[in-house]
Write a protein that holds these residues in place. Structure first.
Motif, PDB file in Angstrom:
ATOM      1  N   TYR A   1      75.666  33.275  62.162  1.00  0.00           N
ATOM      2  CA  TYR A   1      75.073  33.481  60.844  1.00  0.00           C
ATOM      3  C   TYR A   1      76.095  33.086  59.787  1.00  0.00           C
ATOM      4  O   TYR A   1      77.226  33.572  59.803  1.00  0.00           O
ATOM      5  CB  TYR A   1      74.661  34.946  60.673  1.00  0.00           C
ATOM      6  CG  TYR A   1      74.040  35.225  59.336  1.00  0.00           C
ATOM      7  CD1 TYR A   1      72.704  34.952  59.108  1.00  0.00           C
ATOM      8  CD2 TYR A   1      74.794  35.759  58.306  1.00  0.00           C
ATOM      9  CE1 TYR A   1      72.129  35.191  57.872  1.00  0.00           C
ATOM     10  CE2 TYR A   1      74.229  36.008  57.068  1.00  0.00           C
ATOM     11  CZ  TYR A   1      72.901  35.723  56.859  1.00  0.00           C
ATOM     12  OH  TYR A   1      72.348  35.966  55.640  1.00  0.00           O
TER      13      TYR A   1
ATOM     14  N   VAL B   1      67.698  27.473  58.888  1.00  0.00           N
ATOM     15  CA  VAL B   1      68.147  27.513  60.276  1.00  0.00           C
ATOM     16  C   VAL B   1      68.637  26.137  60.698  1.00  0.00           C
ATOM     17  O   VAL B   1      68.041  25.131  60.336  1.00  0.00           O
ATOM     18  CB  VAL B   1      66.981  27.941  61.213  1.00  0.00           C
ATOM     19  CG1 VAL B   1      67.396  27.839  62.666  1.00  0.00           C
ATOM     20  CG2 VAL B   1      66.507  29.336  60.875  1.00  0.00           C
TER      21      VAL B   1
ATOM     22  N   CYS C   1      72.107  30.377  61.410  1.00  0.00           N
ATOM     23  CA  CYS C   1      71.116  30.901  60.473  1.00  0.00           C
ATOM     24  C   CYS C   1      71.794  31.186  59.138  1.00  0.00           C
ATOM     25  O   CYS C   1      72.982  31.481  59.081  1.00  0.00           O
ATOM     26  CB  CYS C   1      70.501  32.188  61.005  1.00  0.00           C
ATOM     27  SG  CYS C   1      69.576  31.951  62.521  1.00  0.00           S
TER      28      CYS C   1
END
Length: 73
Positions: free
Chosen positions: A9, A68, A44
């Motif tokens: 992330y 994404v 992400c």
């Protein structure tokens, strides 16, 4: 942030105003997602801005806020 196996992330990248336009943001993202230890994982990102920057690195927007980059094989 990563589980080290499947997903990573990316939190928003912030650059001081005086460095905007100097490529600093591009290099920060490049080092994290292309050159870092998690480069082959699915990335992400949830952000309201700078979508153009993240799209340069393969992020695609499934909606107006969440982006994404699929896992590389």
């Amino acid at each position: 942030l990563s589980d080290e196996v499947h997903i990573a992330y990316l939190c928003d990248v912030y650059v001081l105003d005086r460095y905007h336009g100097a490529g600093v943001g591009v290099e920060l993202v490049r080092e994290a997602v292309d050159n870092g230890p998690h480069r082959d994982l699915r990335w992400c990102l949830a952000t309201h801005d700078a979508h153009g920057l993240y799209e340069r690195f393969g992020f695609a927007a499934p909606d107006a806020r969440f982006m994404v980059r699929e896992r590389r094989r």
